[in-house]
Design a protein around this motif. Structure first.
Motif, mmCIF file in Angstrom:
data_model
loop_
_atom_site.group_PDB
_atom_site.id
_atom_site.type_symbol
_atom_site.label_atom_id
_atom_site.label_comp_id
_atom_site.label_asym_id
_atom_site.label_seq_id
_atom_site.Cartn_x
_atom_site.Cartn_y
_atom_site.Cartn_z
ATOM 1 N N GLY A 51 0.816 -1.211 0.000
ATOM 2 C CA GLY A 51 0.000 0.000 0.000
ATOM 3 C C GLY A 51 0.844 1.253 0.000
ATOM 4 N N VAL A 52 0.409 2.241 -0.780
ATOM 5 C CA VAL A 52 1.166 3.482 -0.916
ATOM 6 C C VAL A 52 1.152 4.255 0.398
ATOM 7 N N PRO A 53 2.114 5.155 0.593
ATOM 8 C CA PRO A 53 2.089 5.984 1.799
ATOM 9 C C PRO A 53 0.890 6.931 1.795
ATOM 10 N N CYS A 54 -0.035 6.722 2.701
ATOM 11 C CA CYS A 54 -1.198 7.583 2.858
ATOM 12 C C CYS A 54 -1.795 7.296 4.231
ATOM 13 N N GLU A 55 -2.708 8.127 4.664
ATOM 14 C CA GLU A 55 -3.226 7.971 6.025
ATOM 15 C C GLU A 55 -3.955 6.642 6.215
ATOM 16 N N ARG A 56 -4.709 6.198 5.225
ATOM 17 C CA ARG A 56 -5.474 4.959 5.399
ATOM 18 C C ARG A 56 -4.567 3.743 5.543
ATOM 19 N N ASN A 57 -3.342 3.834 5.023
ATOM 20 C CA ASN A 57 -2.401 2.724 5.156
ATOM 21 C C ASN A 57 -1.453 2.877 6.345
ATOM 22 N N ALA A 58 -1.522 4.027 7.016
ATOM 23 C CA ALA A 58 -0.635 4.258 8.160
ATOM 24 C C ALA A 58 -1.075 3.405 9.347
ATOM 25 N N HIS A 59 -0.118 2.985 10.140
ATOM 26 C CA HIS A 59 -0.407 2.248 11.366
ATOM 27 C C HIS A 59 -0.684 3.250 12.494
ATOM 28 N N PRO A 60 -1.352 2.852 13.558
ATOM 29 C CA PRO A 60 -1.902 1.527 13.867
ATOM 30 C C PRO A 60 -3.156 1.228 13.044
#
Length: 615
Positions: free
Chosen positions: A82-91
């Motif tokens: 997944g590309v760097p974006c908020e929806r793919n950011a952890h947690p």
């Protein structure tokens, strides 16, 4: 390659601890950052694209009270799925629990399809989200979070370090490790976990290093470790030798600059035991080293990136000085080809972090082929590769934060030269007189590197000349060809100037077609047996209008006079077989200053991370 911090404390706001820990771990990834805490019995999550500073701003917005909690997890990401974006950011969240993860789950697609079939909704493109839903599913059959995490990780294939928190367990953090680094930090006010000890020095120096397959429970009052099948185990706590000052910038602008200038001390520390002795002792590499090194008939070096270049240089030393055949393999390629195993071969795994996934996998493959003689050459004593090897040598470079390796490389070269001398001595190829001379040279090496560092102003002026170029060509001959490779790697890593390195004798076999006024050519010109050959190669460049930037030893005459397009910096002295250690330093400085001129992010170059813990 991501970074994890977790905390279960009492009477302390752990949000600043989590954020400071992430700052120390940004070298592991900086595509996005996030945290989840349990506050007032509720799970609160913050995520931001980019650096930890963006996340910190969300945690303490202007005009409002900063976020506070006693239990939480945090993460800085290097994107794999997944590309760097908020929806793919952890947690990532499932119900009232949150998960952070470092590594790659190889069977995530099958697990995701299974979970979707059971009604679980995915909101990201990551492999990590399956872990959150797996744990949530296991909780339906178990009221205990620890049991649910154990059951979930037994279903995972791949490499991972994870940390889990849950609303119903406001004072617990569960962590697990398989293939990716994770350690615990024990303190009076609580217990912590992180990917790297540097993230926890702010709260404690008492560490517990987890083994592959471990699951641990953290509470404010204690911790316990068990295997994924539920079997309790004991893991010894150790006092970290790192200090908080070691990971601070101090007077330097960037970690890379700091680490370049730390090389004299790093070399002195790495060579300390030799400097105080009158002989090279095989025991430097382990209690069984003398027997093993006496019996071996060849050496296989496994490494990636900069460490691979150190191995290429060592091949010249091992074959010339020790008389032992040496093969150097790119670790990510070695395990996927058919090779001929040799049980009398020494397998040397080189890694700054000791957690490099490709090198660790290649090492295990070599052992699986029936090659038991293994040596780890590493900068982190508690790392996976060190634990995997029968013999070990720990370079004492100290923490290396900048993504582009510098002091780790020169200390690797020093350690490999020590290995060469130890093998040569056991093979009867090192006389007492030669041994004494080599030890003297090693003792003086830190001072010699310090003298090279004084050339920085002249190198900085060079960087101004060609930082606007799009391409560069690096040349070297013999053992300095690997140094040219390392110089080209440094330039492309942090300045984004496309750079290639070639053995200078190969110019006329293709690369010379690229040479013109817009292609700067950087050459390493030590005063050795190949100097006259190199001079001829440089004349080939000049005849085509190429612009030369030459790092030469003192008193080297290139025969070009004051010709236009020839720039020369002379190092203070010729250092014989150890010359590569000196000649790589100006190449590091050149890359650093070129990056400064271009305005790139020196310590955190795009698309790269420091510790490559995924294949």
């Amino acid at each position: 390659m991501c970074g994890i911090v977790a905390a279960a404390a009492t009477g302390r706001n752990i949000v600043p601890v989590l954020l400071e820990g992430l700052r120390k771990l940004e070298y592991r990834g900086y595509d996005s950052a996030g945290l989840a805490v349990i506050k007032g019995g509720r799970l609160e999550r913050l995520r931001a694209v980019g650096r930890v500073a963006e996340l910190a701003a969300l945690a303490a917005p202007a005009g409002t009270e900063p976020l506070g909690a006693e239990t939480g997890i945090a993460h800085t990401r290097w994107a794999t799925h997944g590309v760097p974006c908020e929806r793919n950011a952890h947690p990532h969240i499932s119900g009232g629990l949150a998960v952070v993860h470092n590594g790659i789950i190889e069977n995530f697609e099958a697990l995701k399809a299974e979970l979707q079939g059971q009604g679980y909704v995915f909101t990201s493109d990551t492999d990590t989200e399956v872990i959150a839903h797996l744990v949530q599913r296991e909780l339906k059959g178990s009221a205990d979070l620890l049991d649910a995490v154990c059951a979930a990780v037994r279903q995972l294939k791949g490499a991972y370090a994870i940390a889990v928190v849950r609303e119903e367990d406001p004072q617990r953090v569960i962590v697990a490790r398989e293939g990716s680094p994770l350690l615990l930090g024990l303190a009076d006010d609580g217990n912590y976990a992180a990917s790297d000890a540097s993230a926890l020095l702010q709260v404690t120096r008492r560490m517990v290093y987890l083994e592959n397959g471990d699951v641990a429970e953290l509470t404010p009052g204690g911790h316990r470790v068990l295997r994924a099948d539920g079997t309790p185990v004991e893991r010894t706590s150790v006092l970290s030798q790192l200090s908080a000052d070691a990971v601070e910038l101090g007077r330097f602008r960037h970690y890379m600059q700091k680490e370049i200038f730390e090389q004299p001390d790093a070399l002195a520390n790495t060579l300390e035991l030799v400097g105080a002795a009158k002989s090279v002792q095989p025991g430097l590499f382990g209690a069984e080293a003398e027997t093993v090194l006496r019996d071996i008939d060849s050496v296989l070096i496994l490494a990636c990136g900069t460490s691979y270049h150190s191995g290429l240089a060592a091949r010249y030393w091992l074959e010339e000085v020790a008389g032992v055949p040496c093969t150097v393999e790119i670790a990510s390629e070695y395990r996927y080809r058919t090779s001929v195993p040799n049980p009398r071969q020494l397998v040397v795994a080189i890694s700054q972090s000791g957690e490099t996934a490709d090198t660790l996998a290649a090492l295990k493959h070599a052992k699986g082929l029936g090659q038991p003689h293994t040596l780890a050459l590493c900068n982190v004593p508690e790392s996976a590769i060190v634990r995997e090897c029968a013999l070990r040598f720990i370079t004492r470079a100290g923490p290396e934060i900048g993504v582009a390796s510098t002091k780790a490389f020169t200390t690797q070269l020093a350690a490999l030269y020590l290995l060469t001398l130890a093998v040569a001595k056991l093979k009867g190829r090192l006389s007492a007189e030669d041994e004494a001379r080599e030890i003297d040279a090693l003792r003086h090496l830190p001072a010699a590197v310090s003298a090279v560092l004084e050339q920085e102003p002249a190198i900085q002026a060079w960087a101004e000349h060609f930082a606007d170029k799009r391409h560069a060509l690096f040349l070297g001959r013999g053992i300095h060809y690997p140094i040219a490779l390392e110089g080209a790697l440094k330039l492309k890593e942090i300045s984004y100037i496309h750079a290639e390195a070639y053995p200078a004798g190969e110019l006329k076999h293709g690369p010379l077609a690229l040479v013109d006024r817009e292609m700067p050519v950087i050459a390493v010109a030590p005063n050795d047996a190949l100097l006259e050959k190199l001079k001829s190669n440089l004349q080939e460049v000049r005849a085509r209008g190429g612009e030369l930037y030459v790092f030469a030893d003192a008193k080297v005459d290139l025969g070009t006079g004051d010709a236009d397009g020839v720039h020369l910096i002379q190092l203070p002295e010729h250092y014989g077989k150890l010359s590569p250690v000196l000649h790589v330093v100006p190449l590091q400085l050149l890359a650093y200053h070129a990056a400064l001129v271009k305005g790139t992010d020196v310590d955190k170059p795009r698309n790269l991370a420091k510790s490559v813990t995924v294949e």
